[in-house]
Design a protein around this motif. Structure first.
Motif, short mmCIF file in Angstrom:
data_model
loop_
_atom_site.label_atom_id
_atom_site.label_comp_id
_atom_site.label_asym_id
_atom_site.label_seq_id
_atom_site.Cartn_x
_atom_site.Cartn_y
_atom_site.Cartn_z
N LYS A 157 50.06 39.68 42.68
CA LYS A 157 51.20 39.10 41.91
C LYS A 157 50.73 37.73 41.34
N TYR A 158 49.92 37.17 41.69
CA TYR A 158 49.54 35.78 41.07
C TYR A 158 48.47 35.87 40.17
N ARG A 159 47.65 37.17 40.40
CA ARG A 159 46.57 37.26 39.19
C ARG A 159 47.56 37.67 37.84
N GLN A 160 48.55 38.59 38.30
CA GLN A 160 49.18 39.18 36.92
C GLN A 160 50.03 37.96 36.38
N LEU A 161 50.79 36.88 37.06
CA LEU A 161 51.25 35.80 36.48
C LEU A 161 50.26 34.76 35.72
N SER A 162 49.13 34.72 36.33
CA SER A 162 48.35 33.80 35.88
C SER A 162 47.31 34.38 34.61
N GLN A 163 47.25 35.93 34.74
CA GLN A 163 46.53 36.68 33.95
C GLN A 163 45.12 36.32 33.96
N ALA A 164 44.45 36.19 35.49
CA ALA A 164 43.13 35.64 35.55
C ALA A 164 42.79 36.21 36.88
N PHE A 165 41.40 36.28 37.15
CA PHE A 165 40.86 36.83 38.36
C PHE A 165 39.67 36.17 38.82
N ILE A 166 38.99 36.49 39.96
CA ILE A 166 37.68 35.67 40.44
C ILE A 166 36.56 36.67 40.42
N VAL A 167 35.56 36.36 40.14
CA VAL A 167 34.15 36.86 40.03
C VAL A 167 33.48 36.00 40.83
N GLU A 168 32.53 36.69 42.02
CA GLU A 168 31.75 36.12 42.76
C GLU A 168 30.44 36.54 42.60
N GLY A 169 29.35 35.60 42.94
CA GLY A 169 27.87 35.87 43.11
C GLY A 169 27.15 35.97 42.13
N THR A 170 25.92 35.70 42.10
CA THR A 170 25.17 35.41 40.92
C THR A 170 24.93 36.56 39.79
N LYS A 171 24.87 37.86 40.23
CA LYS A 171 24.59 39.00 39.41
C LYS A 171 26.09 39.10 38.77
N SER A 172 27.26 39.14 39.16
CA SER A 172 28.44 39.54 38.66
C SER A 172 28.83 38.38 37.60
N VAL A 173 28.36 37.16 38.12
CA VAL A 173 28.95 35.95 37.10
C VAL A 173 28.06 36.11 36.02
N LEU A 174 26.58 36.30 35.92
CA LEU A 174 25.89 36.42 34.97
C LEU A 174 26.26 37.43 33.94
N GLU A 175 26.88 38.79 34.48
CA GLU A 175 27.36 39.72 33.66
C GLU A 175 28.46 39.34 33.05
N LEU A 176 29.01 38.69 33.80
CA LEU A 176 30.53 38.28 33.09
C LEU A 176 30.21 37.21 31.78
N LEU A 177 29.39 36.24 32.03
CA LEU A 177 29.27 35.26 31.12
C LEU A 177 28.57 36.18 29.79
#
Length: 256
Positions: A17-37
């Motif tokens: 519900k709060y992800r939808q309200l904020s239109q945001a999400f969490i990404v954790e860990g080196t590999k996933s964050v580097l892919e995100l960037l």
């Protein structure tokens, strides 16, 4: 030191519900964050240990994203996974944009895949086999669930998902397309001929398979032959087996 508001905001994003309200999400860990960037997602901020920022100083300096230094204890207190010892990012979700199969393209269709780990695994498998689009039922688990993001191992940045009412979608967009569905009873996968024109591959719920409303649009029932005594296959594994056979067949046709 992290502010209470920052901590509260990050914790809120663990709930749909709060992800939808904020239109945001969490990404954790080196590999996933580097892919995100390295993707086209908009990143709000990155919380990272000193070690992470030193090791990836070149990458972090190339981005305008706000990097905030945190301790390992702070990271483990915020994230969903105690194994995270490097970084956590918050990014903006994308619009639920329409997707469909183009010429000679295969697209996955997921009917009520409810387990976050399974969805993340399927996204990773799709990325491995070059599937760029997944059409999801409205009851399929949320792409931005932290467990989905973690299980996808960064593949969520390269595979697009579209959530919709599947019966309506298939009625409007798959009128002349091949729609193959995974069932316990059907034509053997090893004898099945995938259309060179592409189409849709439907995978169903972990317990109940493909629902009756979606099944009505399936033009070809496909079965992975069983040689042992197991009752069924995990939906992620079944997806991998089907896509592997599809790619083998497509590759053989290209060589012919």
């Amino acid at each position: 030191m992290l502010s209470k508001n920052r901590i509260k905001y990050i914790n809120s994003l663990k709930i749909k519900k709060y992800r939808q309200l904020s239109q945001a999400f969490i990404v954790e860990g080196t590999k996933s964050v580097l892919e995100l960037l390295d993707s086209d997602f908009t990143v709000e901020f990155v919380l990272a240990t000193t070690e992470f920022q030193q090791k990836y100083s070149t990458i972090s300096s190339q981005h305008k994203t706000l990097f905030e230094t945190v301790t390992l204890q702070e990271l483990q207190g915020l994230g969903s996974f105690q194994t995270n010892d490097s970084c956590l990012a918050v990014a903006k979700t994308k619009q639920n944009d329409f997707l469909c199969a183009e010429n000679n393209e295969y697209v996955l269709v997921l009917d009520d895949v409810s387990d976050p780990g399974n969805l993340g695994t399927i996204i990773r498998i799709a990325d491995w086999y070059g599937i760029k689009k997944i059409i999801c039922s409205e009851t399929t688990t949320d792409l931005y669930n932290p467990k989905v993001i973690a299980a996808s191992k960064g593949s969520f940045t390269r595979v697009d998902l579209f959530y919709t009412c599947l019966p309506v979608y298939l009625a409007e967009n798959a009128k002349s397309a091949m729609v193959g569905g995974a069932f316990l009873g059907g034509e053997s996968l090893y004898d099945f001929s995938f259309s060179s024109k592409g189409g849709y591959i439907v995978m169903g719920n972990e317990s109940n398979g493909v629902g009756a409303e979606v099944e009505a649009f399936v033009t070809h029932r496909i079965t992975i032959p069983r040689f042992g005594e197991a009752e069924s296959l995990n939906v992620g594994i079944a997806t991998a087996v089907i896509l592997d056979n599809m790619r083998r067949q497509m590759g053989a046709e290209l060589k012919a």
